[in-house]
Design an enzyme around this catalytic site. Structure first.
Site, PDB file in Angstrom:
ATOM      1  N   HIS A 247       3.116  10.277  -4.767  1.00  0.00           N
ATOM      2  CA  HIS A 247       2.110  11.343  -4.827  1.00  0.00           C
ATOM      3  C   HIS A 247       0.735  10.793  -4.473  1.00  0.00           C
ATOM      4  CE1 HIS A 247       4.287  14.823  -6.159  1.00  0.00           C
ATOM      5  NE2 HIS A 247       4.762  14.238  -7.244  1.00  0.00           N
TER       6      HIS A 247
ATOM      7  N   GLU B 228       6.322  17.822  -3.766  1.00  0.00           N
ATOM      8  CA  GLU B 228       7.338  17.198  -4.610  1.00  0.00           C
ATOM      9  C   GLU B 228       8.477  16.624  -3.772  1.00  0.00           C
ATOM     10  OE1 GLU B 228       7.536  16.514  -7.835  1.00  0.00           O
ATOM     11  OE2 GLU B 228       5.509  17.269  -8.129  1.00  0.00           O
TER      12      GLU B 228
ATOM     13  N   HIS C 133       8.520   7.802  -7.171  1.00  0.00           N
ATOM     14  CA  HIS C 133       8.133   9.184  -6.888  1.00  0.00           C
ATOM     15  C   HIS C 133       6.667   9.418  -7.239  1.00  0.00           C
ATOM     16  CE1 HIS C 133       8.433  13.617  -6.860  1.00  0.00           C
ATOM     17  NE2 HIS C 133       7.663  13.538  -7.937  1.00  0.00           N
ATOM     18  N   GLU C 134       6.244   8.958  -8.407  1.00  0.00           N
ATOM     19  CA  GLU C 134       4.867   9.198  -8.835  1.00  0.00           C
ATOM     20  C   GLU C 134       3.871   8.428  -7.971  1.00  0.00           C
ATOM     21  OE1 GLU C 134       4.316  11.570 -10.767  1.00  0.00           O
ATOM     22  OE2 GLU C 134       6.372  11.835 -11.453  1.00  0.00           O
TER      23      GLU C 134
END
Length: 286
Positions: A147, A201, A143-144
């Site tokens: 970004h 997100e 997920h990070e």
């Protein structure tokens, strides 16, 4: 020039100026096809992120918060390295990024992040308090990383530039300072930042679960992760006032993606481990 004549600026003029700035800003498209306004270029975001990362790691080193335990570092390096292998395969330009991870010794903090250019950190608090297994850590780091892949840092920096310009113009135009600025800042936050931030997100969730599956990590772990986050959150801030979708809604959405993601790697074959630097000393950041 306009700032030198602020008392003559009307609110409509200020709004026109801000809208013009947004329209003249550079545009980009995220990996999911979403249009993004870019006042700050991705390259500039990477450059600025490197400086910020060096500063952050320096402070962590000085406070003796950089984990150096070989076993912990190897675990995070292996998981993250497999994710980065898939990230580079899908986004070849990121092979030039300085992929690195700092494991931060902070037992109270449930967090992880990835700056533009692949500079990451994960806190011991989120690993230990939630008793994360490797598949769940992969969901967090995927997920990070997403970004950064989706240029969310540049997008967030661009939004901040436009918001700050609007706030300065409003404060000057009305000839009010502290109280008025605070009210305008809150309005800007909820009117402009939250919808885009929540979209970012969700976007990172979608890209991240795909990276993790391709790297050989169970997509179902995304659901168990956010159930743990929901339990940890307890009476957290309502979703409509948060920059993040609620853990409950996140788990539901990611659960629906699970079958589709598993089809990308049915045997859950582990990817090769990309050479990610584990940051334990400032000399590694030169």
């Amino acid at each position: 020039m306009l700032l030198n004549n602020t008392r003559k600026i009307t609110k409509p003029a200020m709004l026109t100026a801000c809208l013009s700035a947004a329209l003249l800003a550079g545009c980009a498209t995220s990996p999911t096809g979403r249009s993004q306004i870019m006042v700050v270029s991705p390259d500039e975001a990477i450059s600025q992120s490197k400086s910020a990362y060096v500063s952050t790691v320096t402070e962590l080193k000085q406070s003796d918060q950089l984990v150096t335990d070989a076993k912990q570092l190897k675990r995070i390096q292996t998981i993250t390295g497999r994710l980065v292998t898939e990230a580079v395969a899908k986004f070849p330009k990121t092979a030039d990024w300085e992929w690195s991870v700092a494991v931060i010794d902070d037992p109270e903090t449930l967090n992880a992040w990835c700056m533009a250019g692949g500079r990451m950190a994960i806190y011991t608090g989120i690993i230990n308090q939630l008793a994360l297994d490797d598949d769940e850590i992969a969901q967090i780091m995927g997920h990070e990383i997403s970004h950064a892949l989706a240029n969310h840092t540049a997008e967030q920096m661009s939004r901040a530039v436009l918001i700050n310009a609007g706030l300065a113009a409003t404060a000057s135009a009305t000839d009010q300072n502290g109280i008025a600025l605070t009210g305008t800042a809150l309005a800007a936050k909820y009117a402009l930042q939250l919808p885009n931030s929540r979209t970012a997100e969700t976007e990172a969730d979608e890209i991240g679960i795909e990276l993790a599956a391709r790297a050989g990590y169970q997509p179902e772990a995304a659901v168990s992760l956010w159930k743990k986050m929901q339990q940890a959150a307890g009476g957290s801030t309502p979703e409509f006032l948060s920059t993040h979708p609620s853990p409950k809604n996140r788990a539901k959405t990611l659960g629906n993606l699970g079958t589709q993601m598993r089809a990308l790697n049915p045997s859950m074959t582990k990817a090769a481990v990309y050479p990610v630097t584990m940051v334990t000393d400032l000399s590694q950041l030169d």
